[in-house]
Design a protein around this motif. Structure first.
Motif, short mmCIF file in Angstrom:
data_model
loop_
_atom_site.label_atom_id
_atom_site.label_comp_id
_atom_site.label_asym_id
_atom_site.label_seq_id
_atom_site.Cartn_x
_atom_site.Cartn_y
_atom_site.Cartn_z
N SER A 42 7.32 -8.65 -6.27
CA SER A 42 8.07 -8.13 -5.12
C SER A 42 9.02 -9.20 -4.61
N HIS B 41 1.40 -6.15 2.51
CA HIS B 41 0.68 -5.89 1.25
C HIS B 41 -0.82 -6.03 1.50
N ARG B 42 -1.59 -5.03 1.07
CA ARG B 42 -3.05 -5.11 1.06
C ARG B 42 -3.54 -4.65 -0.30
N ASP B 43 -4.56 -5.32 -0.85
CA ASP B 43 -5.09 -4.87 -2.13
C ASP B 43 -6.61 -4.93 -2.16
N VAL C 31 5.34 -9.57 2.65
CA VAL C 31 6.46 -9.71 1.72
C VAL C 31 7.69 -9.92 2.58
N ASN D 224 6.05 -12.39 -4.04
CA ASN D 224 4.64 -12.01 -4.12
C ASN D 224 4.39 -11.46 -5.52
N HIS E 219 -3.62 -1.06 -4.38
CA HIS E 219 -2.97 -1.75 -3.26
C HIS E 219 -2.08 -0.79 -2.49
N GLU F 185 1.51 -0.74 0.31
CA GLU F 185 2.68 -1.47 0.79
C GLU F 185 3.32 -0.66 1.91
N GLN G 217 11.76 -4.45 -7.04
CA GLN G 217 10.36 -4.42 -7.45
C GLN G 217 10.34 -4.43 -8.98
#
Length: 328
Positions: free
Chosen positions: A86, A95-97, A105, A111, A121, A123, A136
């Motif tokens: 990214s 961002h979470r995963d 970001v 990232n 994840h 976004e 991306q």
């Protein structure tokens, strides 16, 4: 970022135009779901070109006014067999995963998320973001590394500059700078700004194939003109590529790597090696999303659970009525 199409294609219809040994790829427009959707311009994959180095997916978006589109709100979705890169020019995304990473970001900061054996994840653009603009990129993992554990890396490269140009190297080595971000195949990633009338003789690894997606302005790659939103492809064999700007400033992303040398099967958000493998990935994700109905317990499995994300996970689209084909 997910591939949001409800009927994902294995290939796309447009083809490249080759002149002076440089192929120019034109994008197709893809909505990120919904009538007010943010839209992206996709230049890779193409029917005639699936990969540039290990890169198998190039999306370019914005400047997108959040007031018009609603911004980015990509709910939890899965990935296998790839890394996502990214890179923002404007805006901010959370961002979470499922590996427990929670990161921002931001413009000028890369990232890189490794899916490996499997990750999910989300976004979501921040409330303070008024416009989104960036790229991306997806990177296919080689067969020897595609089942690694998921991971995440962040890096804010220091800008380098000389007369008429400024650059930020976020992957690999260029312009005398080397990124500390680790990848599983040699990769190049950088953002370049050229002042009006500027020229840069860019020294590159002659074993790399290169891609130059143009964000703004009109770029001259050697003798070939490349317009805004187009991507210039340069085959391996050159140690120098000349980049020139016309009467306006140019912003371009530089991508590269040695030819990947492997066949992949890519559908929706999965990169695998066979039709059967991708079908199994989809089935496992669907069990997570909709719950199984035969008495089995629903488990997080290879894709895990994105913690503290209120958006429900995205169901996978239906598979096509034909076998998925390999390419590369």
């Amino acid at each position: 970022m997910t591939n949001p199409e409800r009927d994902p294609q294995e290939t796309v219809a447009s083809t490249g135009d080759v002149t002076c040994g440089i192929e120019v790829l034109t994008p197709r427009d893809v909505p990120l779901g919904g009538p007010r959707a943010m839209r992206v311009r996709r230049t890779l994959p193409q029917r005639e070109r699936s990969l540039i180095g290990a890169r198998c997916f190039v999306d370019h978006y914005g400047p997108d006014r959040v007031a018009d589109s609603g911004g980015m709100s990509v709910a939890p979705h899965p990935h296998t067999g790839l890394q996502t890169v990214s890179w923002l020019f404007e805006g901010e995304i959370v961002h979470r995963d499922s590996a427990g990473n929670h990161a921002m970001v931001r413009p000028g900061e890369v990232n890189l998320m490794t899916a490996g054996q499997g990750i999910s994840h989300s976004e979501v653009s921040t409330e303070a973001t008024t416009a989104l603009h960036g790229v991306q990129l997806w990177v296919a993992l080689p067969d020897a590394s595609r089942h690694v554990a998921p991971g995440f890396a962040h890096h804010a490269p220091v800008p380098v500059s000389s007369e008429g140009w400024t650059g930020r190297v976020f992957l690999g080595s260029l312009l005398g700078e080397t990124s500390p971000v680790s990848t599983y195949t040699p990769l190049l990633g950088a953002e370049l700004h050229l002042d009006p009338g500027a020229r840069l003789d860019l020294e590159v690894d002659e074993t790399f194939e290169l891609g130059f997606p143009v964000d703004s302005g009109v770029l001259q790659v050697d003798e070939r003109e490349v317009k805004q939103d187009e991507l210039a492809y340069v085959a391996p064999g050159r140690s120098t590529v000349t980049l020139s700007a016309g009467s306006e400033e140019v912003r371009v992303v530089v991508l590269g790597g040695p030819p990947f040398g492997e066949q992949i099967v890519m559908w929706w958000n999965f990169v695998g090696r066979t039709h059967e493998e991708v079908v199994a990935f989809r089935e496992e994700w669907q069990d997570r999303v909709v719950g199984v109905t035969d008495g089995r317990e629903v488990r997080a499995g290879r894709f895990g659970i994105v913690v503290d994300e209120p958006l429900p996970p995205i169901p996978a689209p239906a598979l096509p009525n034909a076998r998925l084909r390999s390419r590369g």
